[in-house]
Scaffold this motif. Sequence first.
Motif, PDB file in Angstrom:
ATOM      1  N   UNK A  78       0.872  -1.176   0.000  1.00  0.00           N
ATOM      2  CA  UNK A  78       0.000   0.000   0.000  1.00  0.00           C
ATOM      3  C   UNK A  78       0.905   1.220   0.000  1.00  0.00           C
ATOM      4  N   UNK A  79       0.998   1.879  -1.143  1.00  0.00           N
ATOM      5  CA  UNK A  79       1.843   3.070  -1.225  1.00  0.00           C
ATOM      6  C   UNK A  79       1.196   4.224  -0.462  1.00  0.00           C
ATOM      7  N   UNK A  80       2.003   5.129   0.103  1.00  0.00           N
ATOM      8  CA  UNK A  80       1.435   6.271   0.819  1.00  0.00           C
ATOM      9  C   UNK A  80       0.484   7.057  -0.084  1.00  0.00           C
ATOM     10  N   UNK A  81      -0.723   7.274   0.381  1.00  0.00           N
ATOM     11  CA  UNK A  81      -1.692   8.016  -0.411  1.00  0.00           C
ATOM     12  C   UNK A  81      -1.211   9.450  -0.604  1.00  0.00           C
ATOM     13  N   UNK A  82      -1.526  10.006  -1.765  1.00  0.00           N
ATOM     14  CA  UNK A  82      -1.129  11.382  -2.065  1.00  0.00           C
ATOM     15  C   UNK A  82      -2.126  12.362  -1.448  1.00  0.00           C
ATOM     16  N   UNK A  83      -1.605  13.431  -0.903  1.00  0.00           N
ATOM     17  CA  UNK A  83      -2.428  14.495  -0.319  1.00  0.00           C
ATOM     18  C   UNK A  83      -2.606  15.571  -1.376  1.00  0.00           C
ATOM     19  N   UNK A  84      -3.678  15.444  -2.167  1.00  0.00           N
ATOM     20  CA  UNK A  84      -3.916  16.407  -3.246  1.00  0.00           C
ATOM     21  C   UNK A  84      -4.277  17.757  -2.632  1.00  0.00           C
ATOM     22  N   UNK A  85      -3.580  18.778  -3.049  1.00  0.00           N
ATOM     23  CA  UNK A  85      -3.805  20.109  -2.480  1.00  0.00           C
ATOM     24  C   UNK A  85      -2.744  20.481  -1.465  1.00  0.00           C
ATOM     25  N   UNK A  86      -2.112  19.460  -0.872  1.00  0.00           N
ATOM     26  CA  UNK A  86      -0.978  19.718   0.000  1.00  0.00           C
ATOM     27  C   UNK A  86      -1.290  20.349   1.339  1.00  0.00           C
ATOM     28  N   UNK A  87      -2.554  20.322   1.770  1.00  0.00           N
ATOM     29  CA  UNK A  87      -2.901  20.897   3.070  1.00  0.00           C
ATOM     30  C   UNK A  87      -2.189  20.115   4.175  1.00  0.00           C
ATOM     31  N   UNK A  88      -1.234  20.766   4.896  1.00  0.00           N
ATOM     32  CA  UNK A  88      -0.477  20.034   5.915  1.00  0.00           C
ATOM     33  C   UNK A  88      -1.358  19.524   7.049  1.00  0.00           C
ATOM     34  N   UNK A  89      -2.477  20.212   7.319  1.00  0.00           N
ATOM     35  CA  UNK A  89      -3.362  19.764   8.386  1.00  0.00           C
ATOM     36  C   UNK A  89      -4.073  18.460   8.020  1.00  0.00           C
ATOM     37  N   UNK A  90      -4.105  18.159   6.723  1.00  0.00           N
ATOM     38  CA  UNK A  90      -4.768  16.935   6.274  1.00  0.00           C
ATOM     39  C   UNK A  90      -3.791  15.764   6.169  1.00  0.00           C
ATOM     40  N   UNK A  91      -2.493  16.071   6.302  1.00  0.00           N
ATOM     41  CA  UNK A  91      -1.476  15.046   6.082  1.00  0.00           C
ATOM     42  C   UNK A  91      -1.628  13.857   7.039  1.00  0.00           C
ATOM     43  N   UNK A 121       8.963   4.690   2.429  1.00  0.00           N
ATOM     44  CA  UNK A 121      10.173   5.184   1.785  1.00  0.00           C
ATOM     45  C   UNK A 121       9.872   5.710   0.382  1.00  0.00           C
ATOM     46  N   UNK A 122       8.689   5.367  -0.148  1.00  0.00           N
ATOM     47  CA  UNK A 122       8.287   5.849  -1.475  1.00  0.00           C
ATOM     48  C   UNK A 122       7.452   7.129  -1.394  1.00  0.00           C
ATOM     49  N   UNK A 123       7.217   7.634  -0.210  1.00  0.00           N
ATOM     50  CA  UNK A 123       6.341   8.796  -0.035  1.00  0.00           C
ATOM     51  C   UNK A 123       6.899  10.019  -0.753  1.00  0.00           C
ATOM     52  N   UNK A 124       6.032  10.635  -1.544  1.00  0.00           N
ATOM     53  CA  UNK A 124       6.403  11.864  -2.229  1.00  0.00           C
ATOM     54  C   UNK A 124       7.319  11.677  -3.414  1.00  0.00           C
ATOM     55  N   UNK A 125       7.551  10.438  -3.841  1.00  0.00           N
ATOM     56  CA  UNK A 125       8.457  10.181  -4.959  1.00  0.00           C
ATOM     57  C   UNK A 125       7.667   9.663  -6.159  1.00  0.00           C
ATOM     58  N   UNK A 126       8.125   9.969  -7.377  1.00  0.00           N
ATOM     59  CA  UNK A 126       7.486   9.368  -8.558  1.00  0.00           C
ATOM     60  C   UNK A 126       7.719   7.855  -8.530  1.00  0.00           C
ATOM     61  N   UNK A 127       6.693   7.100  -8.871  1.00  0.00           N
ATOM     62  CA  UNK A 127       6.820   5.654  -8.744  1.00  0.00           C
ATOM     63  C   UNK A 127       6.591   4.952 -10.080  1.00  0.00           C
ATOM     64  N   UNK A 128       7.287   3.859 -10.245  1.00  0.00           N
ATOM     65  CA  UNK A 128       7.097   2.946 -11.364  1.00  0.00           C
ATOM     66  C   UNK A 128       6.636   1.638 -10.734  1.00  0.00           C
ATOM     67  N   UNK A 129       5.354   1.283 -10.916  1.00  0.00           N
ATOM     68  CA  UNK A 129       4.814   0.137 -10.199  1.00  0.00           C
ATOM     69  C   UNK A 129       5.514  -1.167 -10.590  1.00  0.00           C
ATOM     70  N   UNK A 130       5.960  -1.272 -11.832  1.00  0.00           N
ATOM     71  CA  UNK A 130       6.673  -2.483 -12.229  1.00  0.00           C
ATOM     72  C   UNK A 130       7.981  -2.607 -11.456  1.00  0.00           C
ATOM     73  N   UNK A 131       8.683  -1.487 -11.313  1.00  0.00           N
ATOM     74  CA  UNK A 131       9.939  -1.494 -10.569  1.00  0.00           C
ATOM     75  C   UNK A 131       9.691  -1.809  -9.094  1.00  0.00           C
ATOM     76  N   UNK A 132       8.624  -1.217  -8.536  1.00  0.00           N
ATOM     77  CA  UNK A 132       8.291  -1.494  -7.137  1.00  0.00           C
ATOM     78  C   UNK A 132       7.976  -2.972  -6.952  1.00  0.00           C
ATOM     79  N   UNK A 133       7.256  -3.542  -7.906  1.00  0.00           N
ATOM     80  CA  UNK A 133       6.947  -4.969  -7.834  1.00  0.00           C
ATOM     81  C   UNK A 133       8.198  -5.818  -7.790  1.00  0.00           C
TER      82      UNK A 133
END
Length: 472
Positions: A78-91, A121-133
Amino acid sequence: VRDKIEAPFADLGEKELKNIARPIRVFSIPPQSRSTTPAKAGVHSSDASPSTTVDTGFRRYGAENEKGNSAPRLSIVVLPFANIGGDPEQEYFVDGVTESLTTDLSRISGSFVIARNTAFTYKGKPVDVKQIGRELNVRYVLEGSVQRGGDRLRVNVQLIEAETGAHLWAERFDKPVGDLFDMQDEIVARLANQLGTQLIAAEARRAETAPHPDSMDLYFQGMASFNKGSMAASPMSEARRLLERALMLDHTNVEALIGIGMVCAMGVANQLADDRAAALAAAEAALTKALSAAPDHPLAHLYVGIVEILSNRAARGVAECERALALDRNLAHAHAFIGIAKYYLGRPEETEPHIQKALRLSPRDHLVYGWMTVIGLAKLYLGHDEEATVWIRRSMEANRNFAAAHFLFASALAQLGRLDEARDAVYTGLSIQPTFTIGRFRSTGMATSDNKTFLALRERIYEGMRKAGVPE
C-alpha cells in the motif's frame, strides 16, 4: 539465536539495506565453523566477509528476484496516499488511511503485505509500479489520493498488477467531512472488504492459466465462484467442487476447509440445500477441522457462528461472530448475522442496527440483497409492513433472482391490503423457484429457533403469504 545454536557468529557491523529505513546489524557464520562445536560468546572470524555469510533472507530475496521467481500470492504494498492540495493539516489523515489499510489488509489470511516503514520510503516520490513490484517482490500495488474540497472529502484508489502495470480495480469515495477519525475507519473498512474480494478474483484469474493448478490455485477459483454474487445453485455447486478438489490435493489446506464450511452454510441460509441438516453438519465438520489447525482464524469463527445461528443455537452463534470481529473488525458478515440472530432470539427490533453496520462496512457486498431482505423480514415481524416493502424492494433491485424476497414482498403487500400487487409478486417468485411453498419455507428457511416470541411472530409471514396466494 546467540548461545542457542552450535555455530559462532562474526559481527559485520551495521549495514544500510534497500528499502529498510534504519541500519541493520549483520552477522556471518564462517564456512569452516559450520560444525557441532558449541557457540562461544565473542567468537569472531578475521576472514569473514559478506560473500561467505549464511543466507539471512535479504540475499536470498534478491537472488530469487533476479531469477524471476514469482511473487507470493496475495502479496501487496500500500503506497502512501497522495495528499492532493498539500494541506499540511490533512497530512495526518492521509497517512492514517495508508497505515490503517496496511494493517487491515494484513489480517486477510494468507496475505503478504509490505510493512508501513518500507512502503513510506516511497512517499512523495514518482513511482514505477513495475519497478516497485520487482524491488519488493509483490504481485499488487495499491495507490490512492485524498482531496478535500470545502466540506467534502474525495478518496481515489486503484489496484494495479505490478508485473504488467495493468489496472485491475478502481474506486472513488465522496463523503461529507465530519469526524475525520470515524471517516478514516469507514473508508479503510470499505476498502479492505472490497480489496479482499478483488485480490481473490485476481488470483483466480492467474490460477485459470496455470497448467497444473495446486491446492491454493483451486481454492482461489472456488472462492471467486462463490463471490459471483448470485447465490444461485450453479456457482455454489462449482465453488464446492473446486474447494473439494483443493482438499484432495492438500487435506491440510485450512482456507479450503473454511471455504467448504462457508459454501455449505450459505447454501442453507439461501435455501439452496435439499438436505438442510446434512449441509449444516458438513459445514460444522469442515470448520471444526479448520479451527483445530488455526484456532484464531476469524473467518472460521464467523462461519461456525453462522452454522450455530442456522441450527437453533443463536446465542452461541452471536458469541462466535463477536469473537470473529475481535480478530478482524472489518467482517461485515459478522455484523449481518448478529442481526439475523436477534430475530431468531425473538428480538427483531434489534436487527436493523447490526445490519446497517454491515451495509456501512461493505455497501457493495455480493450479499447486500440478503441483508436488506433480513431487515424487511424483521419489519414484517414487528408489523411495520410499509417499511418492510421499502427494504425488500431494495433487495430485489440488488438481486432479482432471490426468490424468497418476492414471496416476503408479497406477504407484506397482502398485509397492507394490496392483493393485486401481492399476487404479481407471487407469480414472479414462482417463475424463479416453481417449487416454493409455505411448507418448504417453514422447514428450510426459518425453522432454526424454538424461541416462543419468534415462533409467534413468524405466523404473520405465513398469513400474508396465504393471502397473496403462495401455495401451502
